[in-house]
Motif scaffolding. Structure first.
Motif, PDB file in Angstrom:
ATOM      1  N   ARG A  77       0.832  -1.206   0.000  1.00  0.00           N
ATOM      2  CA  ARG A  77       0.000   0.000   0.000  1.00  0.00           C
ATOM      3  C   ARG A  77       0.867   1.256   0.000  1.00  0.00           C
ATOM      4  O   ARG A  77       0.591   2.213  -0.728  1.00  0.00           O
ATOM      5  CB  ARG A  77      -0.915  -0.003   1.223  1.00  0.00           C
ATOM      6  N   VAL A  78       1.915   1.266   0.805  1.00  0.00           N
ATOM      7  CA  VAL A  78       2.799   2.435   0.847  1.00  0.00           C
ATOM      8  C   VAL A  78       3.557   2.573  -0.474  1.00  0.00           C
ATOM      9  O   VAL A  78       3.721   3.683  -1.007  1.00  0.00           O
ATOM     10  CB  VAL A  78       3.765   2.332   2.039  1.00  0.00           C
ATOM     11  N   ALA A  79       4.044   1.456  -1.009  1.00  0.00           N
ATOM     12  CA  ALA A  79       4.794   1.504  -2.265  1.00  0.00           C
ATOM     13  C   ALA A  79       3.924   2.023  -3.405  1.00  0.00           C
ATOM     14  O   ALA A  79       4.391   2.792  -4.264  1.00  0.00           O
ATOM     15  CB  ALA A  79       5.336   0.118  -2.594  1.00  0.00           C
ATOM     16  N   ARG A  80       2.653   1.634  -3.439  1.00  0.00           N
ATOM     17  CA  ARG A  80       1.770   2.104  -4.504  1.00  0.00           C
ATOM     18  C   ARG A  80       1.538   3.608  -4.395  1.00  0.00           C
ATOM     19  O   ARG A  80       1.523   4.319  -5.400  1.00  0.00           O
ATOM     20  CB  ARG A  80       0.433   1.358  -4.457  1.00  0.00           C
ATOM     21  N   ALA A  81       1.345   4.110  -3.178  1.00  0.00           N
ATOM     22  CA  ALA A  81       1.105   5.541  -3.005  1.00  0.00           C
ATOM     23  C   ALA A  81       2.345   6.346  -3.372  1.00  0.00           C
ATOM     24  O   ALA A  81       2.258   7.354  -4.091  1.00  0.00           O
ATOM     25  CB  ALA A  81       0.683   5.825  -1.559  1.00  0.00           C
ATOM     26  N   VAL A  82       3.527   5.909  -2.890  1.00  0.00           N
ATOM     27  CA  VAL A  82       4.761   6.639  -3.181  1.00  0.00           C
ATOM     28  C   VAL A  82       5.134   6.483  -4.655  1.00  0.00           C
ATOM     29  O   VAL A  82       5.614   7.432  -5.292  1.00  0.00           O
ATOM     30  CB  VAL A  82       5.897   6.145  -2.269  1.00  0.00           C
ATOM     31  N   GLY A  83       4.913   5.301  -5.222  1.00  0.00           N
ATOM     32  CA  GLY A  83       5.231   5.084  -6.627  1.00  0.00           C
ATOM     33  C   GLY A  83       4.419   5.977  -7.552  1.00  0.00           C
ATOM     34  O   GLY A  83       4.942   6.521  -8.535  1.00  0.00           O
ATOM     35  N   ALA A  84       3.141   6.148  -7.251  1.00  0.00           N
ATOM     36  CA  ALA A  84       2.318   7.038  -8.065  1.00  0.00           C
ATOM     37  C   ALA A  84       2.823   8.475  -7.978  1.00  0.00           C
ATOM     38  O   ALA A  84       2.832   9.210  -8.973  1.00  0.00           O
ATOM     39  CB  ALA A  84       0.863   6.953  -7.613  1.00  0.00           C
ATOM     40  N   LEU A  85       3.280   8.883  -6.779  1.00  0.00           N
ATOM     41  CA  LEU A  85       3.805  10.237  -6.625  1.00  0.00           C
ATOM     42  C   LEU A  85       5.107  10.414  -7.407  1.00  0.00           C
ATOM     43  O   LEU A  85       5.319  11.446  -8.060  1.00  0.00           O
ATOM     44  CB  LEU A  85       4.028  10.532  -5.139  1.00  0.00           C
ATOM     45  N   LEU A  86       5.987   9.394  -7.350  1.00  0.00           N
ATOM     46  CA  LEU A  86       7.253   9.496  -8.081  1.00  0.00           C
ATOM     47  C   LEU A  86       7.030   9.539  -9.593  1.00  0.00           C
ATOM     48  O   LEU A  86       7.736  10.258 -10.315  1.00  0.00           O
ATOM     49  CB  LEU A  86       8.156   8.318  -7.718  1.00  0.00           C
ATOM     50  N   LEU A  87       6.059   8.791 -10.076  1.00  0.00           N
ATOM     51  CA  LEU A  87       5.748   8.825 -11.504  1.00  0.00           C
ATOM     52  C   LEU A  87       5.245  10.205 -11.911  1.00  0.00           C
ATOM     53  O   LEU A  87       5.661  10.755 -12.942  1.00  0.00           O
ATOM     54  CB  LEU A  87       4.710   7.759 -11.836  1.00  0.00           C
ATOM     55  N   ALA A  88       4.356  10.789 -11.070  1.00  0.00           N
ATOM     56  CA  ALA A  88       3.874  12.131 -11.370  1.00  0.00           C
ATOM     57  C   ALA A  88       5.012  13.149 -11.316  1.00  0.00           C
ATOM     58  O   ALA A  88       5.065  14.086 -12.119  1.00  0.00           O
ATOM     59  CB  ALA A  88       2.769  12.512 -10.379  1.00  0.00           C
ATOM     60  N   ALA A  89       5.947  12.962 -10.358  1.00  0.00           N
ATOM     61  CA  ALA A  89       7.089  13.874 -10.264  1.00  0.00           C
ATOM     62  C   ALA A  89       7.979  13.778 -11.500  1.00  0.00           C
ATOM     63  O   ALA A  89       8.471  14.786 -12.018  1.00  0.00           O
ATOM     64  CB  ALA A  89       7.890  13.557  -9.006  1.00  0.00           C
ATOM     65  N   ALA A  90       8.196  12.566 -12.002  1.00  0.00           N
ATOM     66  CA  ALA A  90       9.024  12.405 -13.198  1.00  0.00           C
ATOM     67  C   ALA A  90       8.386  13.071 -14.410  1.00  0.00           C
ATOM     68  O   ALA A  90       9.056  13.758 -15.185  1.00  0.00           O
ATOM     69  CB  ALA A  90       9.258  10.914 -13.461  1.00  0.00           C
TER      70      ALA A  90
END
Length: 508
Positions: free
Chosen positions: A373-386
């Motif tokens: 759950r944490v990885a999915r939330a942070v991963g979506a943020l990192l993708l948006a940041a990229a």
């Protein structure tokens, strides 16, 4: 008396006659259909004026309105219905004649709605649910245009059918309805946290923007708009953002409160002596929904994020034949409007006859589910940041924009942890209890007798962590109730415990 008279068969009762809807609908249909065609009528009017022929626009708009009104009258002329001891039959259509029939024994729900124009003429719209929870409205019979007295009598006839009485048996008098919940005006404090005002605001802005565009209105000439723009122009950017944000919050709060009043004024939940639940509500548009007890397979506590922060929740029905997917305010599954969570829990327990599924502690899911759950939330943020970084680099924007994802990292982790803490499942009092969600946390209690199958799914990422999603399928409610991110072995064990024998042939 002759032998012929003694052996003659009893006369066959005449078949029920086809009946029309109330002729008062001749005043309702044209108004409704012309209202739906108003954008086309307005477009024809503006097109005629913009072309320089002032009279042609008026003539075309009147012609379109006349054709739409005439076609709407055919609905009343071509619609018939009748109710036999075995079936409900509805016939309509002119070029393509259709006859819909449904057994009386298959009636799940009866939804009686009276809009403002209906109420002024003493009419009601009756929707008879005879199948599963179809989001597209199929498998339902709609009688739009019965008198209020006829609609009430039809609801009682279809849902409060008395069982057959043996000869010589004593008929017990019917008991009055038992009240389960009634609207408390103090619940209005939860209205601003429902965010229904945001939907209302967007709809109003869309209508306003369309009128401005079609009418070629220059908003800069409007006094209030020009005054507000001048005032914002003299303030700093930070003050402008704060003022606009405050204005939006106030508008959403007021619109949500107004929507709450319109939807749930005079709310009342009762149980008939035969077990049928009856929900009535509405200020301008009154609505009454009846649900047979045997069609009710469970209940659900729904807690949107803001409403949950305010300590509120709402209660929904899990039943066959109800319209779902339209929002709780417009759908027929609402059993309690936004109210204190303790009240929602009490009503859910009263509806099911046990409060266990809503108060029992649910075991935590594996730690691997928390990491996912944490990885999915942070991963979506990192993708948006990229993506935003590439756009900023290509457009030559300021590098300070790259700090926005860093600021949002903390909320993303908190969201992942909250989504994990919402996970839970159990088998309580013959009900499958599942809980999930963060933006909208749902705790559903589904009777195991209503489960018709299981769906076990495991994505590539879930398999790496030994997790799976177990989904119970049913004919009621949303038809799919998942147990998310549970251990693979636990999923199989739990499914076998809920419905013994259903998975035996697959596990052999």
């Amino acid at each position: 008396m002759s032998l012929t008279q003694l052996t003659a068969a009893p006369p066959t009762p005449p078949a029920p006659q086809w009946r029309r809807l109330s002729p008062r609908m001749l005043l309702v249909h044209p108004v409704i259909e012309v209202g739906k065609a108003l954008p086309a009528i307005l477009g024809a009017f503006l097109a005629g004026h913009s072309s320089g022929h002032d009279g042609s626009g008026s003539r075309w708009s009147l012609a379109i309105a006349g054709v739409v009104a005439a076609l709407s009258l055919l609905r009343w002329v071509t619609t018939r219905y009748r109710i036999t001891p075995q079936q409900i039959q509805l016939r309509h259509g002119l070029l393509r004649r259709r006859t819909l029939a449904a057994p009386v024994s298959r009636v799940r729900t009866v939804d009686v709605t009276s809009h403002l124009l209906h109420r002024a003429l003493g009419l009601a719209r009756v929707v008879i649910g005879t199948g599963t929870s179809d989001r597209k409205g199929r498998d339902r019979l709609v009688l739009d245009g019965l008198t209020a007295a006829t609609a009430a009598g039809l609801r009682a006839e279809l849902l409060h059918r008395a069982p057959a009485v043996a000869p010589g048996a004593t008929v017990q008098p019917m008991q009055p309805e038992m009240q389960l919940a009634v609207l408390d005006r103090r619940w209005l404090r939860y209205a601003p946290f429902t965010l229904t005002g945001a939907v209302t605001g967007l709809a109003l802005l869309g209508v306003g923007w369309r009128v401005v565009t079609e009418g070629h209105v220059d908003v800069n000439r409007l006094g209030p708009y020009r005054a507000a723009a001048d005032r914002l122009g003299h303030w700093s950017l930070g003050v402008d953002i704060a003022v606009v944000t405050l204005a939006v919050v106030l508008f959403v709060a007021v619109a949500s409160t107004l929507g709450y009043l319109l939807s749930f004024w005079n709310f009342r939940l009762t149980r008939h002596a035969g077990g049928t639940l009856h929900v009535s509500r509405g200020l301008l548009t009154s609505r009454a929904t009846s649900i047979e007890r045997r069609r009710l397979l469970g209940a659900e506590l729904s807690e949107p994020l803001l409403l949950r922060a305010a300590g509120g929740a709402r209660c929904l029905a899990i039943a066959t034949g109800l319209r779902v997917g339209r929002g709780a305010e417009r759908g027929g599954e609402i059993l309690l409007p936004p109210a204190p969570r303790a009240e929602a829990t009490r009503v859910a327990g009263a509806v099911l006859g046990t409060a266990g599924p809503f108060v029992a502690a649910l075991p935590k899911h594996p730690a691997a589910a928390r990491r996912r759950r944490v990885a999915r939330a942070v991963g979506a943020l990192l993708l948006a940041a990229a993506i935003s970084g590439l756009v900023a680099w290509a457009a030559g924007w300021s590098a300070w924009l790259l700090l926005v994802p860093a600021v949002l990292l903390g909320p993303a982790v908190a969201l992942g942890l909250d989504r994990y803490s919402s996970l839970g499942h159990a088998l309580v009092a013959g009900h499958l209890v599942t809980r999930f969600g963060s933006l909208v946390r749902r705790r559903s209690a589904l009777a195991v007798d209503g489960i018709i199958g299981w769906n076990l799914r495991s994505s590539w990422f879930q398999r790496r962590l030994g997790l799976a999603t177990l989904t119970a399928t049913t004919a009621a409610g949303r038809q799919r109730y998942p147990v998310q991110d549970v251990g693979a072995q636990e999923a199989v064990r739990f499914a076998a415990e809920c419905v013994p024998g259903l998975l035996t042939q697959f596990l052999a």
